[in-house]
Design a protein around this motif. Structure first.
Motif, mmCIF file in Angstrom:
data_model
loop_
_atom_site.group_PDB
_atom_site.id
_atom_site.type_symbol
_atom_site.label_atom_id
_atom_site.label_comp_id
_atom_site.label_asym_id
_atom_site.label_seq_id
_atom_site.Cartn_x
_atom_site.Cartn_y
_atom_site.Cartn_z
ATOM 1 N N LEU A 4 0.833 -1.192 0.000
ATOM 2 C CA LEU A 4 0.000 0.000 0.000
ATOM 3 C C LEU A 4 0.871 1.246 0.000
ATOM 4 O O LEU A 4 1.828 1.332 0.788
ATOM 5 C CB LEU A 4 -0.907 0.015 1.229
ATOM 6 C CG LEU A 4 -1.773 -1.237 1.432
ATOM 7 C CD1 LEU A 4 -2.474 -1.184 2.785
ATOM 8 C CD2 LEU A 4 -2.779 -1.376 0.311
ATOM 9 N N VAL A 5 0.528 2.207 -0.844
ATOM 10 C CA VAL A 5 1.277 3.460 -0.918
ATOM 11 C C VAL A 5 0.305 4.624 -0.863
ATOM 12 O O VAL A 5 -0.535 4.784 -1.763
ATOM 13 C CB VAL A 5 2.121 3.540 -2.204
ATOM 14 C CG1 VAL A 5 2.863 4.874 -2.255
ATOM 15 C CG2 VAL A 5 3.104 2.381 -2.278
ATOM 16 N N GLU A 6 0.439 5.424 0.189
ATOM 17 C CA GLU A 6 -0.443 6.583 0.353
ATOM 18 C C GLU A 6 0.165 7.816 -0.323
ATOM 19 O O GLU A 6 1.378 7.937 -0.458
ATOM 20 C CB GLU A 6 -0.649 6.912 1.836
ATOM 21 C CG GLU A 6 -1.239 5.805 2.672
ATOM 22 C CD GLU A 6 -0.198 4.993 3.400
ATOM 23 O OE1 GLU A 6 -0.514 4.407 4.457
ATOM 24 O OE2 GLU A 6 0.956 4.955 2.922
ATOM 25 N N SER A 7 -0.709 8.729 -0.687
ATOM 26 C CA SER A 7 -0.288 10.014 -1.227
ATOM 27 C C SER A 7 -1.396 11.028 -0.985
ATOM 28 O O SER A 7 -2.509 10.673 -0.609
ATOM 29 C CB SER A 7 0.014 9.907 -2.725
ATOM 30 O OG SER A 7 -1.145 9.508 -3.441
ATOM 31 N N SER A 21 -5.024 9.401 -1.208
ATOM 32 C CA SER A 21 -5.143 8.225 -2.056
ATOM 33 C C SER A 21 -4.259 7.116 -1.512
ATOM 34 O O SER A 21 -3.219 7.386 -0.897
ATOM 35 C CB SER A 21 -4.715 8.542 -3.492
ATOM 36 O OG SER A 21 -5.506 9.564 -4.055
ATOM 37 N N CYS A 22 -4.677 5.900 -1.756
ATOM 38 C CA CYS A 22 -3.885 4.738 -1.363
ATOM 39 C C CYS A 22 -3.933 3.750 -2.520
ATOM 40 O O CYS A 22 -4.993 3.195 -2.822
ATOM 41 C CB CYS A 22 -4.441 4.117 -0.101
ATOM 42 S SG CYS A 22 -3.674 2.539 0.355
ATOM 43 N N ALA A 23 -2.791 3.561 -3.146
ATOM 44 C CA ALA A 23 -2.693 2.624 -4.259
ATOM 45 C C ALA A 23 -2.215 1.280 -3.750
ATOM 46 O O ALA A 23 -1.225 1.200 -3.014
ATOM 47 C CB ALA A 23 -1.734 3.166 -5.303
ATOM 48 N N ALA A 24 -2.915 0.242 -4.142
ATOM 49 C CA ALA A 24 -2.592 -1.109 -3.689
ATOM 50 C C ALA A 24 -2.042 -1.939 -4.833
ATOM 51 O O ALA A 24 -2.549 -1.879 -5.962
ATOM 52 C CB ALA A 24 -3.835 -1.779 -3.123
ATOM 53 N N SER A 25 -1.009 -2.682 -4.539
ATOM 54 C CA SER A 25 -0.487 -3.630 -5.512
ATOM 55 C C SER A 25 -0.766 -5.030 -5.002
ATOM 56 O O SER A 25 -0.988 -5.236 -3.809
ATOM 57 C CB SER A 25 1.011 -3.432 -5.715
ATOM 58 O OG SER A 25 1.706 -3.684 -4.503
ATOM 59 N N GLY A 26 -0.742 -5.977 -5.898
ATOM 60 C CA GLY A 26 -1.049 -7.335 -5.489
ATOM 61 C C GLY A 26 -2.349 -7.791 -6.100
ATOM 62 O O GLY A 26 -2.950 -7.109 -6.928
ATOM 63 N N HIS A 27 -2.799 -8.929 -5.637
ATOM 64 C CA HIS A 27 -3.968 -9.534 -6.245
ATOM 65 C C HIS A 27 -5.236 -9.325 -5.439
ATOM 66 O O HIS A 27 -5.191 -9.105 -4.247
ATOM 67 C CB HIS A 27 -3.716 -11.047 -6.388
ATOM 68 C CG HIS A 27 -2.534 -11.373 -7.235
ATOM 69 N ND1 HIS A 27 -2.518 -11.171 -8.593
ATOM 70 C CD2 HIS A 27 -1.313 -11.868 -6.909
ATOM 71 C CE1 HIS A 27 -1.336 -11.547 -9.065
ATOM 72 N NE2 HIS A 27 -0.594 -11.967 -8.079
ATOM 73 N N ALA A 28 -6.329 -9.389 -6.123
ATOM 74 C CA ALA A 28 -7.650 -9.460 -5.483
ATOM 75 C C ALA A 28 -7.946 -8.274 -4.572
ATOM 76 O O ALA A 28 -8.481 -8.441 -3.483
ATOM 77 C CB ALA A 28 -7.781 -10.768 -4.697
ATOM 78 N N PHE A 29 -7.608 -7.100 -5.046
ATOM 79 C CA PHE A 29 -7.905 -5.890 -4.259
ATOM 80 C C PHE A 29 -9.385 -5.829 -3.907
ATOM 81 O O PHE A 29 -9.751 -5.401 -2.809
ATOM 82 C CB PHE A 29 -7.500 -4.649 -5.067
ATOM 83 C CG PHE A 29 -7.906 -3.343 -4.443
ATOM 84 C CD1 PHE A 29 -9.008 -2.635 -4.911
ATOM 85 C CD2 PHE A 29 -7.177 -2.818 -3.390
ATOM 86 C CE1 PHE A 29 -9.380 -1.436 -4.350
ATOM 87 C CE2 PHE A 29 -7.533 -1.605 -2.807
ATOM 88 C CZ PHE A 29 -8.645 -0.916 -3.292
ATOM 89 N N ALA A 75 -11.139 -0.847 -10.098
ATOM 90 C CA ALA A 75 -10.444 -0.950 -11.381
ATOM 91 C C ALA A 75 -9.033 -0.362 -11.301
ATOM 92 O O ALA A 75 -8.139 -0.773 -12.036
ATOM 93 C CB ALA A 75 -11.242 -0.245 -12.468
ATOM 94 N N LYS A 76 -8.860 0.584 -10.386
ATOM 95 C CA LYS A 76 -7.553 1.228 -10.218
ATOM 96 C C LYS A 76 -6.815 0.744 -8.973
ATOM 97 O O LYS A 76 -5.746 1.251 -8.655
ATOM 98 C CB LYS A 76 -7.730 2.745 -10.137
ATOM 99 C CG LYS A 76 -8.260 3.371 -11.418
ATOM 100 C CD LYS A 76 -8.352 4.885 -11.282
ATOM 101 C CE LYS A 76 -8.828 5.519 -12.576
ATOM 102 N NZ LYS A 76 -8.937 7.005 -12.470
ATOM 103 N N ASN A 77 -7.412 -0.198 -8.261
ATOM 104 C CA ASN A 77 -6.807 -0.697 -7.022
ATOM 105 C C ASN A 77 -6.468 0.444 -6.065
ATOM 106 O O ASN A 77 -5.389 0.482 -5.461
ATOM 107 C CB ASN A 77 -5.533 -1.506 -7.325
ATOM 108 C CG ASN A 77 -5.832 -2.913 -7.793
ATOM 109 O OD1 ASN A 77 -6.966 -3.232 -8.132
ATOM 110 N ND2 ASN A 77 -4.820 -3.752 -7.844
ATOM 111 N N THR A 78 -7.387 1.353 -5.923
ATOM 112 C CA THR A 78 -7.124 2.556 -5.142
ATOM 113 C C THR A 78 -8.292 2.863 -4.218
ATOM 114 O O THR A 78 -9.455 2.703 -4.600
ATOM 115 C CB THR A 78 -6.864 3.757 -6.064
ATOM 116 O OG1 THR A 78 -5.741 3.471 -6.913
ATOM 117 C CG2 THR A 78 -6.547 5.012 -5.257
ATOM 118 N N VAL A 79 -7.956 3.296 -3.023
ATOM 119 C CA VAL A 79 -8.955 3.767 -2.065
ATOM 120 C C VAL A 79 -8.638 5.224 -1.753
ATOM 121 O O VAL A 79 -7.480 5.626 -1.735
ATOM 122 C CB VAL A 79 -8.970 2.899 -0.790
ATOM 123 C CG1 VAL A 79 -7.651 2.952 -0.057
ATOM 124 C CG2 VAL A 79 -10.119 3.289 0.118
#
Length: 126
Positions: A4-7, A21-29, A75-79
């Motif tokens: 997880l990477v916040e910005s 924003s929080c971008a998530a990498s990995g599977h099955a977000f 779709a963007k794996n983002t919260v």
């Protein structure tokens, strides 16, 4: 494994707004419940908001209810966390967190989340 990477943090005047924003990498977000927590200097990390997997039911801390909106774009794996009418007491490091389907416990507890970002500083000047 989820990373997880916040910005989006920064310095803002009282009464202003920020969107984190929080971008998530990995599977099955889509299968993860996502949360935002914050930690002010000298204080424990506290719950801010959560959005569940699936129907996207949301929960908010009383301290931000009505001023914060959590949302997710699978779709963007983002919260996201939209914060309005910011107050000096909102100053903290804000952390994104994720918990899998299998994880139990209250959405309000840090121990209920498996993965954490590095945090982003939000400073509200009065």
């Amino acid at each position: 494994q989820v990373q997880l990477v916040e910005s989006g943090g920064g310095l803002v005047q009282a009464g202003g707004s920020l969107r984190l924003s929080c971008a998530a990498s990995g599977h099955a977000f889509v299968s993860y419940t996502m949360g935002w927590f914050r930690q002010a200097p000298g204080k424990e990390r506290e719950f801010v908001a959560a959005i569940r997997w699936g129907a996207g039911i949301t929960n908010y801390a009383d301290s931000v209810n009505g001023r914060a909106t959590i949302s997710r774009d699978n779709a963007k794996n983002t919260v996201y966390l939209q914060m309005n009418s910011l107050k000096a007491e909102d100053t903290a490091v804000y952390y994104c967190a994720a918990r899998g389907l299998w994880k139990g416990g209250s959405y309000y507890n840090t121990s209920s989340y498996d993965h954490w970002g590095q945090g982003t500083q939000v400073t509200v000047s009065s």
